[in-house]
Design a protein around this motif. Structure first.
Motif, PDB file in Angstrom:
ATOM      1  N   ALA A 212      -5.356  -4.662   4.692  1.00  0.00           N
ATOM      2  CA  ALA A 212      -4.632  -6.132   4.818  1.00  0.00           C
ATOM      3  C   ALA A 212      -4.009  -6.104   6.135  1.00  0.00           C
ATOM      4  O   ALA A 212      -3.586  -5.062   6.570  1.00  0.00           O
ATOM      5  CB  ALA A 212      -3.835  -6.061   3.478  1.00  0.00           C
ATOM      6  N   ILE A 213      -3.727  -7.405   6.403  1.00  0.00           N
ATOM      7  CA  ILE A 213      -2.838  -7.564   7.693  1.00  0.00           C
ATOM      8  C   ILE A 213      -2.195  -8.964   7.512  1.00  0.00           C
ATOM      9  O   ILE A 213      -2.737  -9.892   7.216  1.00  0.00           O
ATOM     10  CB  ILE A 213      -3.650  -7.583   9.021  1.00  0.00           C
ATOM     11  N   GLY A 214      -1.102  -8.996   8.016  1.00  0.00           N
ATOM     12  CA  GLY A 214      -0.194 -10.233   7.972  1.00  0.00           C
ATOM     13  C   GLY A 214       1.243  -9.910   7.787  1.00  0.00           C
ATOM     14  O   GLY A 214       1.683  -8.876   7.727  1.00  0.00           O
ATOM     15  N   THR A 215       1.961 -11.111   7.599  1.00  0.00           N
ATOM     16  CA  THR A 215       3.414 -10.965   7.159  1.00  0.00           C
ATOM     17  C   THR A 215       3.589 -10.345   5.746  1.00  0.00           C
ATOM     18  O   THR A 215       2.595 -10.351   5.115  1.00  0.00           O
ATOM     19  CB  THR A 215       4.244 -12.407   7.403  1.00  0.00           C
ATOM     20  N   ILE A 216       4.761  -9.881   5.785  1.00  0.00           N
ATOM     21  CA  ILE A 216       5.108  -9.432   4.488  1.00  0.00           C
ATOM     22  C   ILE A 216       4.663 -10.273   3.246  1.00  0.00           C
ATOM     23  O   ILE A 216       4.145 -10.037   2.162  1.00  0.00           O
ATOM     24  CB  ILE A 216       6.401  -8.849   4.270  1.00  0.00           C
ATOM     25  N   GLY A 224      -0.615 -10.890  -5.257  1.00  0.00           N
ATOM     26  CA  GLY A 224       0.178 -11.208  -6.381  1.00  0.00           C
ATOM     27  C   GLY A 224       1.404 -10.525  -6.747  1.00  0.00           C
ATOM     28  O   GLY A 224       1.454 -10.625  -7.978  1.00  0.00           O
ATOM     29  N   VAL A 225       1.891 -10.084  -6.093  1.00  0.00           N
ATOM     30  CA  VAL A 225       3.225  -9.353  -6.361  1.00  0.00           C
ATOM     31  C   VAL A 225       4.316  -9.969  -5.545  1.00  0.00           C
ATOM     32  O   VAL A 225       4.183 -10.691  -4.549  1.00  0.00           O
ATOM     33  CB  VAL A 225       3.143  -7.684  -6.081  1.00  0.00           C
ATOM     34  N   ASN A 226       5.433  -9.451  -5.775  1.00  0.00           N
ATOM     35  CA  ASN A 226       6.811  -9.999  -5.134  1.00  0.00           C
ATOM     36  C   ASN A 226       7.411  -8.960  -4.307  1.00  0.00           C
ATOM     37  O   ASN A 226       8.709  -9.211  -3.791  1.00  0.00           O
ATOM     38  CB  ASN A 226       7.605 -10.676  -5.768  1.00  0.00           C
ATOM     39  N   ASN A 227       6.831  -7.576  -3.927  1.00  0.00           N
ATOM     40  CA  ASN A 227       7.635  -6.807  -3.212  1.00  0.00           C
ATOM     41  C   ASN A 227       6.258  -6.070  -2.325  1.00  0.00           C
ATOM     42  O   ASN A 227       5.176  -5.712  -2.953  1.00  0.00           O
ATOM     43  CB  ASN A 227       8.417  -5.920  -3.771  1.00  0.00           C
ATOM     44  N   LEU A 228       6.937  -5.468  -1.172  1.00  0.00           N
ATOM     45  CA  LEU A 228       5.686  -4.796  -0.340  1.00  0.00           C
ATOM     46  C   LEU A 228       5.200  -3.433  -1.027  1.00  0.00           C
ATOM     47  O   LEU A 228       4.093  -3.150  -0.863  1.00  0.00           O
ATOM     48  CB  LEU A 228       6.159  -4.305   1.090  1.00  0.00           C
ATOM     49  N   GLU A 229       6.215  -2.675  -1.439  1.00  0.00           N
ATOM     50  CA  GLU A 229       5.817  -1.502  -2.387  1.00  0.00           C
ATOM     51  C   GLU A 229       4.499  -1.634  -3.235  1.00  0.00           C
ATOM     52  O   GLU A 229       3.534  -1.156  -3.292  1.00  0.00           O
ATOM     53  CB  GLU A 229       7.152  -0.860  -3.108  1.00  0.00           C
ATOM     54  N   PHE A 232       1.185  -2.613  -1.521  1.00  0.00           N
ATOM     55  CA  PHE A 232       1.002  -1.766  -0.903  1.00  0.00           C
ATOM     56  C   PHE A 232       0.255  -0.675  -1.827  1.00  0.00           C
ATOM     57  O   PHE A 232      -1.088  -0.497  -1.548  1.00  0.00           O
ATOM     58  CB  PHE A 232       1.834  -0.557  -0.323  1.00  0.00           C
ATOM     59  N   ILE A 233       0.634  -0.457  -2.992  1.00  0.00           N
ATOM     60  CA  ILE A 233       0.179   0.435  -4.108  1.00  0.00           C
ATOM     61  C   ILE A 233      -1.271  -0.335  -4.390  1.00  0.00           C
ATOM     62  O   ILE A 233      -2.364   0.393  -4.816  1.00  0.00           O
ATOM     63  CB  ILE A 233       0.868   0.654  -5.476  1.00  0.00           C
ATOM     64  N   ARG A 234      -1.164  -1.519  -4.862  1.00  0.00           N
ATOM     65  CA  ARG A 234      -2.166  -2.438  -5.124  1.00  0.00           C
ATOM     66  C   ARG A 234      -3.490  -2.298  -4.283  1.00  0.00           C
ATOM     67  O   ARG A 234      -4.606  -2.056  -4.715  1.00  0.00           O
ATOM     68  CB  ARG A 234      -1.823  -3.799  -5.449  1.00  0.00           C
ATOM     69  N   LEU A 235      -3.086  -2.326  -2.887  1.00  0.00           N
ATOM     70  CA  LEU A 235      -4.400  -2.344  -2.183  1.00  0.00           C
ATOM     71  C   LEU A 235      -4.778  -1.009  -1.801  1.00  0.00           C
ATOM     72  O   LEU A 235      -5.921  -0.831  -1.927  1.00  0.00           O
ATOM     73  CB  LEU A 235      -3.536  -2.757  -0.832  1.00  0.00           C
TER      74      LEU A 235
END
Length: 240
Positions: A212-216, A224-229, A232-235
């Motif tokens: 993935a690439i883009g802003t946070i 479909g989540v509301n935090n970067l952690e 990240f785990i989903r990806l």
């Protein structure tokens, strides 16, 4: 300032980086976020000319790194994850050596030694042998080595790895200051908080591929989540 197109590196039949493409604008802090062994260091080493790509192109400004490597390298400062520093030289002697290799004048070298000794908190220890330095002091010296020639593009490979919170805070302030002064920063890290607090955009890399690439906000929305952690785990989970 940085253009990467289809960058690929094979070791035998194993891809360490595969079809990586991204751009980083002037004054931007771009983060490569991934676990250890994800391909971050391989990508950065290709950008700074230490590794030859199997295929793909890299431009720094308008300079093709593979066609004009010396000119491209003159525009860059590179901080490796484990910088090599000679223990028997003093900090000042180390910076003198790097300054001369970068073809700076003696006067400018001395000015910048004083500046970094003060701004990085090395003080009189700049005149002590590097072998007496703590890990944090060695990393500060390595930053001065990276920046002494005032490069337009700064490549930082895991710059906060294993360092205490005081140094990490100082490092973040330095990166923000570089960006605000128009320098382009590419930062590799496995620390999610560092990427989230510093980077204008992020590329999440896993098994040598950009997932993935883009802003946070863009990455969170796409997963479909509301935090970067969690994003990240989903990806990463999708890739394994």
């Amino acid at each position: 300032m940085i253009q990467v197109n289809g960058l690929t590196k094979y070791y035998g039949d194993r891809p360490a980086a595969k079809d990586i493409s991204f751009e980083v604008g002037k004054g931007e802090v771009f983060g490569l976020l991934g676990t250890n062994g994800a391909g971050k260091s391989t990508t950065i080493k290709m950008l700074c000319g230490l590794l030859k790509p199997t295929r793909g192109g890299i431009r720094i400004g308008n300079v093709d790194v593979q066609k004009m490597p010396l000119k491209a390298k003159s525009m860059m400062g590179y901080l490796p994850e484990n910088p090599l520093i000679y223990d028997r030289l003093t900090g000042a002697e180390t910076l003198e050596l790097i300054g001369k290799l970068r073809k700076l004048s003696n006067e400018l070298i001395q000015q910048r030694i004083k500046y970094y000794a003060s701004s990085l908190g090395l003080g009189e220890q700049i005149h002590h042998e590097v072998g007496t330095y703590s890990k944090g002091m060695r990393q500060k010296l390595a930053i001065a080595m990276t920046l002494i020639h005032d490069p337009e593009v700064i490549l930082l490979d895991e710059p906060a790895s294993g360092l205490d919170p005081r140094y990490t805070k100082q490092l973040k302030d330095w990166i923000k200051n570089l960006s605000s002064n128009g320098r382009t920063v590419l930062l590799s890290t496995h620390i999610i908080e560092m990427a989230a607090s510093l980077c204008t955009r992020i590329g999440i890399i896993d098994q040598g591929k950009l997932r993935a690439i883009g802003t946070i906000n863009e990455i969170q929305a796409s997963t479909g989540v509301n935090n970067l952690e969690d994003a990240f785990i989903r990806l990463i989970g999708v890739s394994n």
